[in-house]
Write an enzyme that holds these catalytic residues in place. Sequence first.
Site, PDB file in Angstrom:
ATOM      1  N   THR A  32      88.743  81.501  48.145  1.00  0.00           N
ATOM      2  CA  THR A  32      88.436  82.805  47.554  1.00  0.00           C
ATOM      3  C   THR A  32      89.634  83.363  46.783  1.00  0.00           C
ATOM      4  O   THR A  32      89.462  84.084  45.799  1.00  0.00           O
ATOM      5  CB  THR A  32      88.000  83.810  48.634  1.00  0.00           C
ATOM      6  OG1 THR A  32      89.001  83.870  49.652  1.00  0.00           O
ATOM      7  CG2 THR A  32      86.679  83.391  49.258  1.00  0.00           C
ATOM      8  N   PHE A  39      79.902  81.387  49.764  1.00  0.00           N
ATOM      9  CA  PHE A  39      78.470  81.227  49.560  1.00  0.00           C
ATOM     10  C   PHE A  39      77.621  82.244  50.308  1.00  0.00           C
ATOM     11  O   PHE A  39      76.484  82.477  49.947  1.00  0.00           O
ATOM     12  CB  PHE A  39      78.040  79.810  49.968  1.00  0.00           C
ATOM     13  CG  PHE A  39      78.390  78.782  48.940  1.00  0.00           C
ATOM     14  CD1 PHE A  39      77.471  78.392  47.996  1.00  0.00           C
ATOM     15  CD2 PHE A  39      79.652  78.218  48.909  1.00  0.00           C
ATOM     16  CE1 PHE A  39      77.794  77.454  47.029  1.00  0.00           C
ATOM     17  CE2 PHE A  39      79.987  77.271  47.951  1.00  0.00           C
ATOM     18  CZ  PHE A  39      79.058  76.894  47.010  1.00  0.00           C
ATOM     19  N   HIS A 123      81.090  67.779  52.194  1.00  0.00           N
ATOM     20  CA  HIS A 123      79.964  68.304  51.407  1.00  0.00           C
ATOM     21  C   HIS A 123      79.993  67.776  49.972  1.00  0.00           C
ATOM     22  O   HIS A 123      79.312  68.310  49.101  1.00  0.00           O
ATOM     23  CB  HIS A 123      79.963  69.839  51.409  1.00  0.00           C
ATOM     24  CG  HIS A 123      79.581  70.422  52.738  1.00  0.00           C
ATOM     25  ND1 HIS A 123      79.842  71.737  53.083  1.00  0.00           N
ATOM     26  CD2 HIS A 123      78.961  69.864  53.826  1.00  0.00           C
ATOM     27  CE1 HIS A 123      79.385  71.964  54.313  1.00  0.00           C
ATOM     28  NE2 HIS A 123      78.859  70.846  54.779  1.00  0.00           N
ATOM     29  N   CYS A 159      71.160  52.649  32.459  1.00  0.00           N
ATOM     30  CA  CYS A 159      69.789  52.260  32.808  1.00  0.00           C
ATOM     31  C   CYS A 159      68.734  53.322  32.511  1.00  0.00           C
ATOM     32  O   CYS A 159      67.543  53.064  32.677  1.00  0.00           O
ATOM     33  CB  CYS A 159      69.707  51.875  34.287  1.00  0.00           C
ATOM     34  SG  CYS A 159      69.813  53.285  35.417  1.00  0.00           S
TER      35      CYS A 159
END
EC number: 2.3.1.286
Length: 252
Positions: A32, A39, A123, A159
């Site tokens: 922060t 969040f 995460h 691809c």
Amino acid sequence: MIKNYNEKIEVAAKLIISSKKSFALTGAGISTESGIPDFRSETGYYQKMDPISALSRDVLLKNPKRFYSEGYKILEDLNDKRPNMGHIALAELERLKLLSGVITQNIDNLHAKAGSERMYEVHGETRGIHCINCGKSYDFSVMKAKVEKNEIPPKCDNCGGTLRPNVVMFGDMMPDDFQRAVMELETTELLIVVGSSLTVSPVNFLPRYVDRLIIINSTPTPEDRNADLVFHEQAGDTLKDIVTEVKNINGI
């Protein structure tokens, strides 16, 4: 009970110096001070959007226009942030061989930018992207360029499969880094928790693997009662003061 801030800094430094193996566990609160809202607070990212829609695998694949107008904006914003004193202090402890590495809930890349070398990003991260079809990896800048050209969803040049960020979204399995982090903590003596509320599973169970615990968080956590030391202070200043005291004790 130790109440004086300077005394707690001294005790924390001695715990780190005497520990046979130490790790840090970081959450949104360490970032922060780099201008990244967390969040879940009143000013956090999730107050502006539904997280299950904003950063969801299902929405990414089935409603990419929504994902790239909401969740992607968070990821893009993180790429421009810089590390603060807290990130730099942990990297310094690692350089001094007093910290074995960092386990982080954050996807902001700030530990890497600060110079931390051993990281378990449980995460995910926002440095790279990959194709969900062939697995080819790209830098995040490739996704940014494609989105700016309105290529939604961005496609793999190899691809033609869909590209996605290297972050753990709602609906994803935890990455290998989480299991590696658990294995590290099985032989870790001291865990320094920085900026984590310790309320998000399964990461909130990690402090239970260690014998000694230091918590630095602006608000109380469920593990405060089990910690050797608790600082309800700003992460950056506290970690900087701890590193300064470590150097003073060791005559560096």
